[in-house]
Design a protein around this motif. Structure first.
Motif, PDB file in Angstrom:
ATOM      1  N   VAL A  59      29.481  -0.841 -30.071  1.00 61.75           N
ATOM      2  CA  VAL A  59      28.920  -0.598 -31.402  1.00 61.75           C
ATOM      3  C   VAL A  59      29.471  -1.672 -32.328  1.00 61.75           C
ATOM      4  CG1 VAL A  59      28.610   1.051 -33.279  1.00 61.75           C
ATOM      5  CG2 VAL A  59      28.896   1.875 -30.930  1.00 61.75           C
ATOM      6  N   PRO A  60      28.650  -2.673 -32.701  1.00 57.70           N
ATOM      7  CA  PRO A  60      29.152  -3.785 -33.511  1.00 57.70           C
ATOM      8  C   PRO A  60      29.446  -3.370 -34.951  1.00 57.70           C
ATOM      9  CG  PRO A  60      26.788  -3.976 -33.211  1.00 57.70           C
ATOM     10  CD  PRO A  60      27.230  -2.815 -32.372  1.00 57.70           C
ATOM     11  N   GLN A  61      30.132  -4.260 -35.639  1.00 58.55           N
ATOM     12  CA  GLN A  61      30.520  -3.998 -37.026  1.00 58.55           C
ATOM     13  C   GLN A  61      29.299  -3.810 -37.914  1.00 58.55           C
ATOM     14  OE1 GLN A  61      33.222  -6.958 -38.441  1.00 58.55           O
ATOM     15  NE2 GLN A  61      34.063  -5.651 -40.042  1.00 58.55           N
ATOM     16  N   GLU A  62      28.295  -4.658 -37.715  1.00 52.21           N
ATOM     17  CA  GLU A  62      27.047  -4.528 -38.456  1.00 52.21           C
ATOM     18  C   GLU A  62      26.005  -3.917 -37.527  1.00 52.21           C
ATOM     19  OE1 GLU A  62      25.827  -8.172 -40.244  1.00 52.21           O
ATOM     20  OE2 GLU A  62      27.767  -8.542 -41.186  1.00 52.21           O
ATOM     21  N   ALA A  63      25.724  -2.633 -37.737  1.00 49.77           N
ATOM     22  CA  ALA A  63      24.792  -1.925 -36.861  1.00 49.77           C
ATOM     23  C   ALA A  63      23.410  -2.556 -36.929  1.00 49.77           C
ATOM     24  CB  ALA A  63      24.724  -0.456 -37.275  1.00 49.77           C
ATOM     25  N   PHE A  64      22.863  -2.863 -35.766  1.00 49.03           N
ATOM     26  CA  PHE A  64      21.526  -3.479 -35.704  1.00 49.03           C
ATOM     27  C   PHE A  64      20.572  -2.504 -35.046  1.00 49.03           C
ATOM     28  CE2 PHE A  64      18.007  -5.826 -34.027  1.00 49.03           C
ATOM     29  CZ  PHE A  64      17.776  -6.818 -34.964  1.00 49.03           C
ATOM     30  N   LEU A  65      19.487  -2.165 -35.766  1.00 41.08           N
ATOM     31  CA  LEU A  65      18.441  -1.298 -35.227  1.00 41.08           C
ATOM     32  C   LEU A  65      17.128  -2.066 -35.203  1.00 41.08           C
ATOM     33  CD1 LEU A  65      19.273   2.066 -37.040  1.00 41.08           C
ATOM     34  CD2 LEU A  65      20.054   1.276 -34.810  1.00 41.08           C
ATOM     35  N   PHE A  66      16.287  -1.738 -34.212  1.00 40.15           N
ATOM     36  CA  PHE A  66      15.024  -2.427 -34.041  1.00 40.15           C
ATOM     37  C   PHE A  66      13.903  -1.721 -34.815  1.00 40.15           C
ATOM     38  CE2 PHE A  66      17.632  -3.452 -30.404  1.00 40.15           C
ATOM     39  CZ  PHE A  66      17.456  -4.820 -30.280  1.00 40.15           C
ATOM     40  N   SER A  67      12.818  -2.449 -35.074  1.00 37.81           N
ATOM     41  CA  SER A  67      11.664  -1.893 -35.792  1.00 37.81           C
ATOM     42  C   SER A  67      10.872  -1.011 -34.831  1.00 37.81           C
ATOM     43  CB  SER A  67      10.790  -3.016 -36.348  1.00 37.81           C
ATOM     44  OG  SER A  67      11.521  -3.825 -37.224  1.00 37.81           O
ATOM     45  N   ASP A  68      11.437   0.140 -34.537  1.00 38.59           N
ATOM     46  CA  ASP A  68      10.835   1.088 -33.601  1.00 38.59           C
ATOM     47  C   ASP A  68      11.232   2.484 -34.046  1.00 38.59           C
ATOM     48  OD1 ASP A  68       9.591   2.217 -31.381  1.00 38.59           O
ATOM     49  OD2 ASP A  68      10.329   0.674 -30.008  1.00 38.59           O
ATOM     50  N   SER A  69      10.901   3.491 -33.280  1.00 37.83           N
ATOM     51  CA  SER A  69      11.275   4.858 -33.652  1.00 37.83           C
ATOM     52  C   SER A  69      12.772   5.068 -33.462  1.00 37.83           C
ATOM     53  CB  SER A  69      10.500   5.862 -32.804  1.00 37.83           C
ATOM     54  OG  SER A  69      10.910   5.764 -31.441  1.00 37.83           O
ATOM     55  N   ILE A  70      13.297   6.089 -34.135  1.00 37.46           N
ATOM     56  CA  ILE A  70      14.721   6.412 -33.988  1.00 37.46           C
ATOM     57  C   ILE A  70      15.020   6.760 -32.533  1.00 37.46           C
ATOM     58  CG2 ILE A  70      16.528   8.055 -34.637  1.00 37.46           C
ATOM     59  CD1 ILE A  70      15.188   8.281 -37.374  1.00 37.46           C
ATOM     60  N   LYS A  71      14.105   7.499 -31.902  1.00 39.48           N
ATOM     61  CA  LYS A  71      14.311   7.889 -30.501  1.00 39.48           C
ATOM     62  C   LYS A  71      14.433   6.674 -29.600  1.00 39.48           C
ATOM     63  CE  LYS A  71      10.848   9.735 -28.231  1.00 39.48           C
ATOM     64  NZ  LYS A  71       9.842  10.751 -27.808  1.00 39.48           N
ATOM     65  N   GLU A  72      13.533   5.695 -29.773  1.00 39.41           N
ATOM     66  CA  GLU A  72      13.574   4.497 -28.933  1.00 39.41           C
ATOM     67  C   GLU A  72      14.809   3.657 -29.216  1.00 39.41           C
ATOM     68  OE1 GLU A  72      11.671   3.790 -26.353  1.00 39.41           O
ATOM     69  OE2 GLU A  72      10.712   5.737 -26.702  1.00 39.41           O
ATOM     70  N   ASN A  73      15.287   3.678 -30.451  1.00 40.33           N
ATOM     71  CA  ASN A  73      16.514   2.949 -30.777  1.00 40.33           C
ATOM     72  C   ASN A  73      17.716   3.564 -30.075  1.00 40.33           C
ATOM     73  OD1 ASN A  73      16.720   0.608 -32.884  1.00 40.33           O
ATOM     74  ND2 ASN A  73      14.995   1.858 -33.563  1.00 40.33           N
ATOM     75  N   ILE A  74      17.755   4.886 -29.990  1.00 37.76           N
ATOM     76  CA  ILE A  74      18.847   5.539 -29.265  1.00 37.76           C
ATOM     77  C   ILE A  74      18.699   5.305 -27.764  1.00 37.76           C
ATOM     78  CG2 ILE A  74      19.894   7.772 -28.691  1.00 37.76           C
ATOM     79  CD1 ILE A  74      19.150   8.717 -31.514  1.00 37.76           C
ATOM     80  N   LYS A  75      17.456   5.376 -27.259  1.00 36.27           N
ATOM     81  CA  LYS A  75      17.209   5.173 -25.829  1.00 36.27           C
ATOM     82  C   LYS A  75      17.420   3.725 -25.406  1.00 36.27           C
ATOM     83  CE  LYS A  75      13.805   7.156 -23.698  1.00 36.27           C
ATOM     84  NZ  LYS A  75      12.443   7.615 -23.339  1.00 36.27           N
ATOM     85  N   PHE A  76      17.624   2.823 -26.367  1.00 32.97           N
ATOM     86  CA  PHE A  76      17.948   1.447 -26.020  1.00 32.97           C
ATOM     87  C   PHE A  76      19.215   1.403 -25.167  1.00 32.97           C
ATOM     88  CE2 PHE A  76      19.510  -2.880 -26.852  1.00 32.97           C
ATOM     89  CZ  PHE A  76      18.350  -3.602 -26.670  1.00 32.97           C
ATOM     90  N   GLY A  77      20.089   2.383 -25.348  1.00 36.53           N
ATOM     91  CA  GLY A  77      21.300   2.474 -24.526  1.00 36.53           C
ATOM     92  C   GLY A  77      21.013   2.968 -23.122  1.00 36.53           C
ATOM     93  N   ASN A  78      19.942   3.762 -22.967  1.00 35.98           N
ATOM     94  CA  ASN A  78      19.558   4.275 -21.647  1.00 35.98           C
ATOM     95  C   ASN A  78      18.068   4.573 -21.683  1.00 35.98           C
ATOM     96  OD1 ASN A  78      19.141   5.537 -19.220  1.00 35.98           O
ATOM     97  ND2 ASN A  78      20.484   7.285 -19.618  1.00 35.98           N
TER      98      ASN A  78
END
Length: 585
Positions: free
Chosen positions: A422-441
């Motif tokens: 988890v980097p110092q500056e959180a980076f999220l993609f232009s996608d749904s919240i669910k897909e951003n969390i699923k980026f980890g799995n």
């Protein structure tokens, strides 16, 4: 065309399509050169009838047969020309896709240091605009180049066979054209390179402006930003005009030379017909059609040359990045599972772009399942430790070991797969919240996504959104607050279920109560995981198994919370200061 040699591997890949395309062009041109011949024959039949008389019905029959042959040749030429375009243009699109994939894969392989030295706009321009310029060489330039060569190889010999003297006069303008093209092409190459460079500057400026639109509006800098853009756009326009001015010489020159050839056909051909050297008027008609048939191929020589020069300039820019060597190299393809023990032994690290020595002779060990907290002022080297563990950089002094094995001996993919970062500056993609969390799995179920969000204490916030977990985030997660972005990033790391968890001051934007709840959840789920917490808060570090204090890249204190609060020094002072602040709230 040295730079364009990089594309030879793609020509080899699609060689059979290109070879078939070549023969299709040959067939199309053969049918194309028959049409002037049939037109000349029709004039010859009429001329013979007018001069020597004959049967009118026989003339009509000859004209009708020749007309059908003419139409048939024209239709077949059109059909094979269509197939030619399908073959060459489609192959160019295939190669364009392959080249973009190659560039993108190279971008992913290049080290973090590369992205510090190059701007995003320039990277985007090379994979879009520059590749598009190269595609014009791969498709239209090659297709019309082959067409021109085959047309000249078939038409000129036939013209010489029919009327050698007349042909010699007709092709006089061609050497003049060749010399003019040679001179102009050098200028086009130079100016094309400059145009692409300024296009990169424009892309970079606009990308940064849109990314920082909030700051621009907050400081009321719209007018100044627009003026800067307008100045850069004006310069780019001038560079494009410089290129266009050179390119503008081509077509008027072609038209003038083709017009001269037509005049020569009429003048020289007319004299030879009067002298009896040319037997009939049909030959002159044929030559007029052939000269006009050669108009586009001759004119396209300049256009093709322009495309090749622009492609050469663009491919040179692409090759600069393709030839870049990644600083972080994967030394083994073997599977190397990670258990979780981490050791630093006299590690010193200096950033080569700034020459700042971030770490100086750092040594520590964390056993599997332990939690290490790292505390220190800004710039003390805390984040650098996490980046070295993830092999975003390699150290040249000292040794880093995972499970008592040098970190370089691990398969890079296995190493990074085993880490939740988890980097110092959180980076999220232009996608749904669910897909951003699923980026980890990516294979996680909806239930696992919700569970990860609950552990990161962001589930209640997400539930308040109209679309819940399907809420689409703006660019870089602008829809969420700073604390919400951090917690979604934590959920992303948790759902990955890694052996090592790295948190780089990732609770700085959440309140104390939420922080305590997240830390309690992390302690529960990470009993078998190695965890490193970078923080400025004592509350984040107090329950860690080990704590180290950094200052100017050196460890100045180490121990547990209970040990350090009793020692005079940075940790004790920070503890008292934050305790007083909490009591004042």
């Amino acid at each position: 065309m040295k730079e364009l040699q990089h594309l030879n591997k793609y020509f080899k890949k699609y060689k059979w399509k290109l070879i078939i395309g070549f023969f299709i062009v040959l067939i199309a041109r053969i049918f194309a050169i028959l049409t002037p011949k049939f037109s000349g024959d029709m004039i010859k039949y009429v001329e013979n009838y007018m001069t020597s008389g004959g049967d009118l019905s026989e003339l009509k029959h000859q004209l009708l047969i020749t007309l059908f042959l003419l139409l048939g040749a024209a239709l077949l030429s059109a059909f094979f020309t269509f197939l030619m375009r399908q073959m060459f243009i489609v192959v160019s699109r295939y190669i364009e896709a392959d080249l973009k994939n190659e560039v993108y894969e190279q971008y992913q392989n290049l080290s973090l240091n590369f992205y510090k030295k190059n701007r995003t706009g320039d990277l985007m321009n090379r994979i879009s605009e520059d590749v598009s310029k190269v595609r014009m060489y791969l498709g239209p330039a090659i297709m019309y180049g082959v067409t021109t060569v085959i047309l000249f190889a078939t038409v000129i010999p036939y013209m010489y066979y029919t009327a050698p003297t007349l042909t010699s006069y007709v092709i006089i303008p061609l050497p003049i054209l060749s010399v003019a093209i040679y001179q102009l092409s050098k200028l086009i190459h130079t100016r094309s390179t400059i145009v692409q460079q300024y296009l990169s500057h424009l892309s970079t400026f606009t990308q940064e402006s849109f990314s920082g639109i909030g700051v621009i509006k907050a400081y009321s800098l719209e007018s100044q930003t627009f003026d800067n853009f307008q100045e850069l756009s004006e310069t780019s326009k001038q560079k494009n005009l410089d290129l266009v001015k050179v390119q503008a010489f081509f077509f008027p020159l072609m038209i003038a030379l083709i017009g001269a050839s037509n005049l020569l056909v009429l003048y020289v051909g007319g004299k030879q017909y009067i002298d009896g050297t040319i037997p009939d008027l049909g030959v002159i008609v044929e030559f007029l059609i052939y000269v006009n048939m050669l108009t586009w191929p001759v004119a396209s020589v300049g256009w093709i040359t322009s495309l090749v020069q622009q492609a050469e300039a663009s491919q040179k820019r692409i090759n600069e990045f393709l030839q870049e060597k990644p600083e972080i190299v994967n030394y083994t393809d073997a599977h190397t599972p990670v258990d979780g023990k981490i050791s630093f032994n006299n590690v010193t690290f200096t950033y080569d772009d700034t020459n700042i020595t971030a770490l100086k002779n750092i040594s520590f060990t964390i056993e599997k399942g332990e939690t290490l907290a790292i505390i220190g002022k800004t710039g003390s080297g805390k984040s650098t430790i996490l980046e070295l563990i993830a092999r975003l950089y390699d150290t040249k002094e000292g040794h880093i070991s995972i499970d008592d094995k040098e970190i370089e001996k691990f398969n890079l993919k296995d190493l990074r797969t085993s880490i939740g970062y988890v980097p110092q500056e959180a980076f999220l993609f232009s996608d749904s919240i669910k897909e951003n969390i699923k980026f980890g799995n990516n294979y996680a179920t909806d239930e696992e996504v919700v569970e990860a969000a609950k552990n990161a204490v962001v589930d209640k916030n997400i539930a308040e959104f109209t679309k819940g977990y399907d809420t689409i985030l703006g660019e870089r997660g602008i829809t969420l607050s700073g604390g919400q972005k951090q917690r979604v990033s934590i959920a992303r790391a948790i759902i990955k279920d890694p052996q090592i968890l790295l948190f780089d001051d990732s609770l700085s934007a959440v309140d104390t109560e939420t922080e305590e709840e997240i830390l309690a959840n992390l302690k529960r789920i990470s009993t078998t995981k190695t965890t490193i917490l970078v923080s400025h808060r004592i509350s984040s570090a107090k329950n860690a198994d080990k704590i180290i204090i950094l200052e100017d890249g050196e460890i100045i204190q180490r121990g547990t919370h209970n040990e350090l609060v009793k020692q005079a020094g940075y940790y004790q002072e920070l503890y008292r200061k934050q305790l007083d602040e909490k009591e004042m709230e």
